[in-house]
Scaffold this motif. Structure first.
Motif, short mmCIF file in Angstrom:
data_model
loop_
_atom_site.label_atom_id
_atom_site.label_comp_id
_atom_site.label_asym_id
_atom_site.label_seq_id
_atom_site.Cartn_x
_atom_site.Cartn_y
_atom_site.Cartn_z
N THR A 1 1.00 -0.81 -0.28
CA THR A 1 0.67 -0.04 -0.11
C THR A 1 1.27 0.77 -0.12
O THR A 1 2.25 1.74 1.18
CB THR A 1 -0.76 -0.14 1.52
OG1 THR A 1 -1.74 -1.21 1.25
CG2 THR A 1 -1.81 1.32 0.80
N ARG B 1 -1.37 12.01 -1.41
CA ARG B 1 -1.77 13.11 -1.41
C ARG B 1 -2.43 13.71 -1.93
O ARG B 1 -1.63 13.36 -3.45
CB ARG B 1 -1.53 13.81 -0.57
CG ARG B 1 0.32 14.77 -0.46
CD ARG B 1 0.45 15.06 0.65
NE ARG B 1 1.81 15.81 0.05
CZ ARG B 1 2.09 16.66 1.24
NH1 ARG B 1 2.00 16.34 2.23
NH2 ARG B 1 3.49 17.39 1.09
N GLN C 1 -5.32 6.09 -7.54
CA GLN C 1 -7.37 4.84 -7.23
C GLN C 1 -7.51 5.44 -8.37
O GLN C 1 -8.07 4.16 -8.35
CB GLN C 1 -7.49 6.12 -6.36
CG GLN C 1 -6.82 6.09 -4.54
CD GLN C 1 -6.93 6.78 -3.80
OE1 GLN C 1 -8.34 8.18 -3.55
NE2 GLN C 1 -7.56 6.77 -2.49
N GLN D 1 -2.94 -0.11 -4.47
CA GLN D 1 -3.03 0.65 -3.10
C GLN D 1 -2.42 1.81 -2.63
O GLN D 1 -1.65 1.58 -2.78
CB GLN D 1 -2.81 -0.64 -2.15
CG GLN D 1 -3.79 -1.91 -3.09
CD GLN D 1 -3.35 -3.47 -1.31
OE1 GLN D 1 -4.37 -3.77 -0.74
NE2 GLN D 1 -2.32 -3.74 -1.92
N THR E 1 -3.90 5.35 -0.76
CA THR E 1 -4.32 6.14 0.15
C THR E 1 -3.95 6.91 0.97
O THR E 1 -2.37 6.89 0.79
CB THR E 1 -5.62 4.88 1.47
OG1 THR E 1 -5.87 5.95 1.65
CG2 THR E 1 -4.10 4.36 2.31
N ASP E 2 -4.57 7.46 1.71
CA ASP E 2 -3.80 8.53 2.62
C ASP E 2 -3.68 8.38 3.64
O ASP E 2 -3.57 7.00 4.41
CB ASP E 2 -4.28 10.09 2.86
CG ASP E 2 -5.87 9.63 2.72
OD1 ASP E 2 -6.20 9.38 3.65
OD2 ASP E 2 -6.71 11.38 2.14
N HIS F 1 -6.34 7.72 6.01
CA HIS F 1 -7.65 6.58 5.97
C HIS F 1 -6.99 5.05 5.27
O HIS F 1 -7.23 4.13 5.87
CB HIS F 1 -8.52 7.03 4.67
CG HIS F 1 -9.17 8.04 4.86
ND1 HIS F 1 -9.07 9.20 4.05
CD2 HIS F 1 -10.71 7.80 5.03
CE1 HIS F 1 -9.80 10.24 4.71
NE2 HIS F 1 -10.79 9.49 5.08
N TYR F 2 -5.35 5.43 6.06
CA TYR F 2 -4.82 4.00 6.21
C TYR F 2 -5.20 2.93 7.52
O TYR F 2 -5.01 3.56 8.66
CB TYR F 2 -3.69 3.90 6.05
CG TYR F 2 -2.76 2.27 5.76
CD1 TYR F 2 -3.34 1.60 5.08
CD2 TYR F 2 -1.75 2.23 7.06
CE1 TYR F 2 -2.24 0.52 5.14
CE2 TYR F 2 -1.27 1.39 7.38
CZ TYR F 2 -1.42 0.69 5.79
OH TYR F 2 -1.02 -0.93 6.51
#
Length: 304
Positions: A27, A31, A39, A59, A61-62, A65-66
Motif C-alpha cells: 500500500t 496525497r 486510485q 493500493q 490511500t492517505d 484513511h489507512y
C-alpha cells in the motif's frame, strides 16, 4: 508480508509499482492529485528500461484513511517531512515492525529510531533516477534500481531483513543488505550532497559537471571534503569516492539535476538543510575544516 510505503514519488512510487507488479501486498501513502490519479487509473510508468506501461490497480490511500497493520514500512519522504510521519507510524505499527527509511539525508535511521523506540529502524539509501512527471505518472531514467539497507547494531538483526531482500529481488529491484550501513549510506550521501550543493551554487545541470572547468573542480572538491569528514567519523571507504562519483556523473544525462535543485527552481521547500548545512554542522562536530562546503553554505545565507 504486508508492506507500507510512505511517499509515492520518484522513490516510493517506483518501489511500490515494481512490488505490486509481481503480486506483493503493498500500500502506498500519497496525497492530492497524485493520490487521486493513482486510485482512479493506477500508476503510469515511463521508463528507459522497461518502456511505458501502467500498473493497475494499485493500493493507495492517505494517512488519515489507512487502517492496515504493516510488517515493513518504507519511509520515502523528503527530509523536511520526516517528523510528520512519526505520529502516523506510531498509530499503525506495532513493536517489532521493521521501518526502512530511504532518504537522501545521512543519519536518518538513528534519528528516527529515537522517536520510534519500540520498532526496528534501519538506515537505507537508494540508487535510482526517478521523479513524478505528472499526477499518477512516474519517470524512471536509466537501468539502476538498487536499495541499500541495514541495521546499525547486531542486536537489531531480524529475519525480516532477509525476507525483504528476497521480496525486492522478486520484484526486479537489486537489494543490498549491508553489514556496514554507516559507510554505505555515507557513500551515497557523498554523491547527492556534493552534486546538489555544487549544482545549486552554479545553477548547473550535470552537463556542466562533465566539462573541465570550475564547476567540475568544485564538485571534485566537495567529494573530497566528504571523504575527509567520513574519515573523522571513523568511516573508511573501500574505493576512491571522488573518482567513483565523477565516473557516475560522467555517465548521466547532461540534462539531469538533483531533486533539491528542482524543488528550489520550483520555489518549493527543499532538503538544503540536510544536504548542505548539515555537512557544515557535522564538520564542526568532528573538528574538520571543509572550506568549499562552508563557502557554498555562506552563499546560501547560512551563518557559519
Amino acid at each position: 508480508m504486508k508492506y507500507l510505503i510512505i511517499g509515492a514519488g520518484g522513490v516510493g512510487g517506483c518501489i511500490g509499482a515494481y512490488m505490486t507488479e509481481v503480486g506483493k501486498d503493498v500500500t502506498m501513502i500519497a496525497r492530492g492529485a497524485h493520490l487521486k490519479a493513482m486510485q482512479e487509473n493506477g500508476l503510469r510508468m515511463e521508463t528507459t528500461k522497461k518502456g511505458n506501461y501502467v500498473v493497475s490497480p494499485v493500493q493507495a490511500t492517505d494517512m488519515e484513511h489507512y487502517t492496515g497493520d504493516p510488517d515493513v514500512i518504507f519511509v520515502c519522504v523528503k527530509g523536511y517531512s520526516l517528523d510528520d510521519t512519526v505520529p502516523f507510524i506510531r498509530r499503525i505499527a506495532r513493536p517489532g515492525t521493521l521501518v526502512i527509511p530511504i532518504l537522501n539525508i545521512y543519519g536518518t535511521g538513528s534519528r528516527l529510531q529515537k522517536m520510534l523506540p519500540d520498532m526496528i529502524v534501519t538506515d537505507g539509501c537508494i540508487y535510482i533516477a526517478g521523479e513524478i512527471r505528472e499526477p499518477g505518472c512516474l519517470w524512471m531514467n536509466g537501468d539502476i534500481f538498487r536499495i541499500v539497507y541495514g541495521v546499525r547494531e547486531k542486536s537489531q538483526e531480524t529475519p525480516l531483513l532477509e525476507i525483504v531482500k528476497q521480496d525486492l529481488l522478486d520484484s526486479g529491484i537489486t537489494p543490498v543488505l549491508s553489514d556496514h550501513i554507516r559507510r554505505d549510506t555515507m557513500r551515497k550521501y557523498a554523491y547527492v550532497s556534493a552534486a546538489a550543493s555544487c549544482g545549486l551554487y552554479y545553477d548547473a545541470r550535470v552537463g556542466e559537471f562533465q566539462k573541465p572547468g570550475k564547476v567540475r573542480d568544485t564538485y571534485a572538491a566537495l567529494l573530497g571534503e566528504i571523504n575527509i569528514l567520513a574519515g573523522a567519523m571513523g568511516i573508511t571507504f573501500e574505493q576512491d569516492i571522488v573518482k567513483e562519483n565523477m565516473d557516475i556523473t560522467d555517465a548521466l544525462s547532461p540534462t539531469a539535476s538533483t531533486s533539491m535543485q528542482r524543488d528550489i527552481w520550483k520555489g518549493k521547500q527543499s532538503e538544503i538543510d540536510g544536504l548542505l548545512f548539515q555537512v557544515v554542522r557535522m564538520a564542526d562536530e568532528y573538528g574538520v575544516e571543509l572550506p568549499t562546503y562552508r563557502m557554498i553554505a555562506r552563499a546560501q545565507g547560512y551563518a557559519c
